[in-house]
Write an enzyme that holds these catalytic residues in place. Structure first.
Site, PDB file in Angstrom:
ATOM      1  CG  ASN A  49      19.704 -15.792  17.704  1.00 55.50           C
ATOM      2  OD1 ASN A  49      20.225 -16.026  18.799  1.00 55.50           O
ATOM      3  ND2 ASN A  49      19.209 -14.615  17.378  1.00 55.50           N
TER       4      ASN A  49
ATOM      5  CB  CYS B 225      21.219 -11.976  21.852  1.00 56.46           C
ATOM      6  SG  CYS B 225      19.715 -12.622  21.092  1.00 56.46           S
TER       7      CYS B 225
ATOM      8  CG  HIS C 149      24.404 -13.153  19.681  1.00 55.32           C
ATOM      9  ND1 HIS C 149      23.862 -14.337  20.126  1.00 55.32           N
ATOM     10  CD2 HIS C 149      23.396 -12.477  19.071  1.00 55.32           C
ATOM     11  CE1 HIS C 149      22.580 -14.367  19.809  1.00 55.32           C
ATOM     12  NE2 HIS C 149      22.275 -13.255  19.175  1.00 55.32           N
TER      13      HIS C 149
END
Lengths: 353, 71
Positions: free
Chosen positions: A297, A126, A267
């Site tokens: 996500n 990520c 994030h």
């Protein structure tokens, strides 16, 4: 978090700026109710309570990561007024490439119509977009005139629909930034810093499908082809530690504080993480860009998609300081300071013709 | 002072799950564990580190109180 070196393009050499930032989200919307209907082991309200997520996008059956990367990259080039043949390097951050080999970047390169310039994948989960941005900035500082930093993931293919811990978390998406030389050392990508801490290697992992454990009948029986999260609560705290730790080190290096930041673009692994991040950093809620509720996500693509969302909102003006933050599996983490320049806002305005 | 910590931790945990005894293992789901960690942070003004979120520190009221005292 141990030491982190901070790259400061304008202060150390050639200034670097973003010429455009573009998103691509697949069209298929998957709601929590859809996941429940598919057998998810928790109800729609629990999904919201645990994650803050109500819906996400899933790639179509014939779409893979390079297709998403391609769509985002095309838009970024168009908005920047550049041709694919202008690009000197293509970086695609992903943990879900079309195939384990070769990289998704090579397919993206040829479909974009680029020259035979370097094209490679970057695997930093990520945090991937910030890792790509760092590599792109270094390439521009040493002579490249245009680098595409793309983040794209089709995580839905690696999510166990029956796993309570992860089934509702992930969506698919891509974001692309065209990284070019700047003129003003105090505008554009002013600073960026990265960290990795392999102590967290097993915390979020796809156990099978690599050289450590090929996918065989036993792996399939263990559902080891899917992403596994060993301890959700620990990962939750570690994600915030990663983002706050890198942010603080970056700000310290620049003699800035969170109060000097106009917007934080983090994030977004979980909505509750964003609340914790804002609370511990003392950042007002309205300064934190949140997009997780409708898209989940989207792994490496989260930061560029959230950055585009902010730039398109009309809330940003020239000179605003944006703090980009990421933390991901590995563990990896990164922070970057982007000072908005007029050329970027002009390019983003081309989204609407 | 230490007893005050134990009493406060017991009350805080008891609001979320049934506490049979201070040293009895708690059956906490992930959301409740995070909730307890964040309420301990607010009540005792410290930040729980990811590495500290272990059974040794969080599997009973007594373990949590010992952890809070050590911070």
């Amino acid at each position: 978090m141990k030491g982190m070196s901070v790259l400061r393009p304008g202060a150390q050499g050639r200034p670097v700026r973003l010429a455009a930032v573009a998103p691509y989200l697949p069209s298929r919307v998957v709601t929590n109710a859809d996941l429940v209907a598919a057998g998810a082991p928790l109800d729609a309200d629990e999904m919201v309570r645990l994650s803050g997520i109500r819906a996400r996008r899933f790639a179509a059956p014939d779409e893979a990561t390079s297709d998403l990367a391609l769509a985002a990259a095309r838009k970024a080039l168009t908005w920047a007024g550049r041709a694919a043949t202008d690009v000197d390097r293509l970086l695609v951050a992903t943990v879900s490439p079309d195939h384990s080999s070769p990289g998704a970047a090579c397919r993206t390169q040829t479909l974009l119509g680029m020259r035979t310039v370097p094209a490679m994948d970057i695997v930093a989960a990520c945090s991937g977009f910030l890792y790509a941005l760092d590599a792109a900035a270094r390439a521009v500082m040493t002579g490249d005139e245009a680098v595409l930093a793309v983040a794209a993931d089709v995580r839905s293919r690696f999510v166990d629909p029956l796993d309570r811990a992860t089934c509702a978390l992930f969506g698919d998406g891509a974001g692309a930034a065209l990284v070019v030389p700047g003129h003003d050392p105090d505008a554009g990508l002013v600073a960026i810093g990265l960290l990795a801490d392999g102590e967290g290697y097993a915390s979020v992992q796809v156990p099978a499908g690599g050289s450590r454990r090929p996918i065989d009948a036993a792996a399939l029986a263990d559902r080891a082809q899917y992403v596994h999260m060993r301890s959700g609560p620990q990962v939750y705290l570690a994600a915030v530690e990663g983002m706050l730790g890198t942010a603080q080190r970056l700000l310290d290096a620049l003699n800035l504080s969170f109060a000097d930041i106009d917007f934080v673009v983090p994030h977004q692994p979980n909505g509750r993480i964003l609340d914790r991040l804002a609370r511990l950093a003392g950042i007002p809620d309205e300064k934190v860009v949140k997009i997780i509720e409708d898209i989940g996500n989207i792994s490496a693509a989260t930061v560029p998609v959230a950055l585009h969302h902010l730039l398109a909102s009309g809330r940003v003006k020239v000179g605003d300081r944006l703090l980009l933050l990421a933390a991901g599996a590995g563990y990896t983490a990164g922070a970057a300071l982007l000072v908005v320049d007029a050329a970027l806002l002009c390019a983003q305005a081309r989204e609407h013709g | 002072m230490s007893d005050d910590v134990l009493v406060a931790v017991r009350a805080l945990v008891n609001d979320l799950v049934e506490v049979v005894a201070d040293d009895a293992p708690l059956d906490l789901d992930s959301l409740t564990l995070v909730q307890i960690a964040e309420e301990l942070e607010a009540r005792f003004e410290f930040v729980v580190r990811a590495a500290d979120l272990t059974p040794a520190n969080f599997d009973s009221v007594a373990a949590m109180a010992a952890y809070v005292r050590a911070r």
